[in-house]
Design a protein around this motif. Sequence first.
Motif, PDB file in Angstrom:
ATOM      1  N   UNK A  32       0.824  -1.211   0.000  1.00  0.00           N
ATOM      2  CA  UNK A  32       0.000   0.000   0.000  1.00  0.00           C
ATOM      3  C   UNK A  32       0.855   1.257   0.000  1.00  0.00           C
TER       4      UNK A  32
ATOM      5  N   UNK B 198     -13.292   0.533 -10.901  1.00  0.00           N
ATOM      6  CA  UNK B 198     -12.784   0.016  -9.624  1.00  0.00           C
ATOM      7  C   UNK B 198     -13.948  -0.023  -8.630  1.00  0.00           C
TER       8      UNK B 198
ATOM      9  N   UNK C 174      -4.782   7.500 -11.492  1.00  0.00           N
ATOM     10  CA  UNK C 174      -6.008   7.120 -12.204  1.00  0.00           C
ATOM     11  C   UNK C 174      -6.644   8.340 -12.865  1.00  0.00           C
TER      12      UNK C 174
ATOM     13  N   UNK D 251      -8.420  -1.947   0.345  1.00  0.00           N
ATOM     14  CA  UNK D 251      -6.979  -1.716   0.190  1.00  0.00           C
ATOM     15  C   UNK D 251      -6.346  -2.802  -0.672  1.00  0.00           C
ATOM     16  N   UNK D 252      -6.851  -4.041  -0.525  1.00  0.00           N
ATOM     17  CA  UNK D 252      -6.356  -5.115  -1.397  1.00  0.00           C
ATOM     18  C   UNK D 252      -6.689  -4.811  -2.854  1.00  0.00           C
TER      19      UNK D 252
ATOM     20  N   UNK E 238      -2.621  -3.596 -13.585  1.00  0.00           N
ATOM     21  CA  UNK E 238      -2.185  -2.562 -14.542  1.00  0.00           C
ATOM     22  C   UNK E 238      -0.780  -2.860 -15.046  1.00  0.00           C
TER      23      UNK E 238
ATOM     24  N   UNK F 269      -4.418   0.490 -17.955  1.00  0.00           N
ATOM     25  CA  UNK F 269      -4.804   1.315 -16.811  1.00  0.00           C
ATOM     26  C   UNK F 269      -6.302   1.129 -16.612  1.00  0.00           C
ATOM     27  N   UNK F 270      -6.647   0.383 -15.603  1.00  0.00           N
ATOM     28  CA  UNK F 270      -8.065   0.146 -15.317  1.00  0.00           C
ATOM     29  C   UNK F 270      -8.707   1.477 -14.923  1.00  0.00           C
ATOM     30  N   UNK F 271      -9.776   1.818 -15.611  1.00  0.00           N
ATOM     31  CA  UNK F 271     -10.474   3.086 -15.375  1.00  0.00           C
ATOM     32  C   UNK F 271     -10.956   3.160 -13.920  1.00  0.00           C
ATOM     33  N   UNK F 272     -10.821   4.340 -13.336  1.00  0.00           N
ATOM     34  CA  UNK F 272     -11.255   4.524 -11.955  1.00  0.00           C
ATOM     35  C   UNK F 272     -12.698   4.116 -11.726  1.00  0.00           C
TER      36      UNK F 272
ATOM     37  N   UNK G 260     -13.344  10.187  -9.377  1.00  0.00           N
ATOM     38  CA  UNK G 260     -13.121   9.573 -10.701  1.00  0.00           C
ATOM     39  C   UNK G 260     -14.257   9.884 -11.671  1.00  0.00           C
TER      40      UNK G 260
ATOM     41  N   UNK H 152      -5.365  -3.713  -8.378  1.00  0.00           N
ATOM     42  CA  UNK H 152      -5.454  -2.891  -9.595  1.00  0.00           C
ATOM     43  C   UNK H 152      -4.054  -2.466 -10.028  1.00  0.00           C
ATOM     44  N   UNK H 153      -3.241  -2.048  -9.081  1.00  0.00           N
ATOM     45  CA  UNK H 153      -1.866  -1.632  -9.407  1.00  0.00           C
ATOM     46  C   UNK H 153      -1.101  -2.788 -10.057  1.00  0.00           C
TER      47      UNK H 153
ATOM     48  N   UNK I 122      -6.885  -1.931  -4.248  1.00  0.00           N
ATOM     49  CA  UNK I 122      -5.909  -0.948  -4.740  1.00  0.00           C
ATOM     50  C   UNK I 122      -4.617  -1.663  -5.163  1.00  0.00           C
ATOM     51  N   UNK I 123      -4.139  -2.567  -4.308  1.00  0.00           N
ATOM     52  CA  UNK I 123      -2.913  -3.310  -4.649  1.00  0.00           C
ATOM     53  C   UNK I 123      -3.142  -4.177  -5.885  1.00  0.00           C
TER      54      UNK I 123
END
Lengths: 356, 76
Positions: free
Chosen positions: A41, B55, A278, B33-34, B43, B49-52, A242, B39-40, B36-37
């Motif tokens: 994170x 998500x 993003x 939070x997982x 990507x 780049x996955x569109x916001x 977003x 998606x990163x 976010x990790x």
Amino acid sequence: MYLSFKNKRIAQILSVLPNKEVLFEDEMENYNFTIAKSLKLKAAMGYNKRRIAEDGTTSSDLCIHGLEYLFNKDLLNKEEIDALILVTQTPDYIMPPTSNIIQGHFSLKQDMVCMDINQGCAGYVIGLMQSFMLLEQEAINKVVLLNADVLSPKVSKKDRNSNPLIGDAASVTVLEKTINHTEIVFSIKMNGEGAFALQIPAGGAKLPNNDQTAISEEDAHGNFRSKDHLVMKGDEVFNFVQSEVPPLILELLSQTHHDKEDIDYYMFHQPNKFMLQKLADKIGIARDKMPSNIVEEFGNSSGVTIPLNITHNLSNILPEKKLKLCLSGFGVGLTWGATIIDLDKDTYLNTINYKK
Amino acid sequence: MKPKIILILSEIRPEFDFDSQINFIESGMLDSFDVVSLVTALDEEFNISIDGLDIVPENFSTLEAMVALLTKYGCK
């Protein structure tokens, strides 16, 4: 809503950072995550270092330090200030306005306007808009816009949504009339139906602070906070940003007949690195045109991340080249706004540390 | 594509078996939070780049949902 101004400019921006630096690694144990997860994170969200004020240091202290610096260096003349605006969510008192306290501290002239504005992450953009509106008046030639937040005392140390990111800071921006016909256009939007996505529930008239509001409770995600603390509905805020910010920027570019490439830098509020990357991808601009290092190096200091972004990242670039910037802030309110503005080569930019 | 996704998921939450039909979000195997990790990592792995706006929990609740999402971005 679009608002347009001419013959005005930003003359100076000074950012003020508190000295106390907190490292993410030093607080990881508060967040009930494995070390491996925390480090993942850290990279994705930009958790790293943040600056927070020492106990007892308030928004006015940071602002007074910045103004004193400008006065002492003869960069700003007290007599020239016709309006003093303070944008903050952390005033020194509920009453009187903190801008009046600052005016009194320096014995500034009485023939002037002082004004506090309660705004957060979009506050710098709102403050610029208000400053330019005041400069439309014949009697007002120079406006000092203060933007300060000391929110760290209002964040639970065991709230992993907010605590790893939150920072404190202040900025002093001097705005003045000039002979320059380049249009400065703002786009501002508000949605009060989302007002409680970012909130400090207790402390106002609806729910005064008391023993009950100070009790820390665990939420569904394992965060501990009380009603005296900041609470952010992270998913709602992420989706709001977003969905609303990219069209705001693209429409502002279209409205002002700019291509994306005409903008030298997109200096946005910095909530976290992931959200910014993003946004850059969605708007269709290179990530290096939208710096995301402020939240990593200093933390998210609400609206102040925008002027700090400018002073920290552009002070070495600006003397070489006039810059066209797109500034954008988004957050509490819900409020989101943007402006396209030129910074002249001679604009004073600096970042200093607070000293008691 | 599935083995790559499972490998990424296992690196994020090694204590769980992701080769299953269970809803990863509702069961608590993945939190925001997982995601976010995840998606990163997706990507980076698939150079996208996955569109916001994509998500959202439903796009990461099962392996099939993730495959459908990545297919939308032209991943194979």
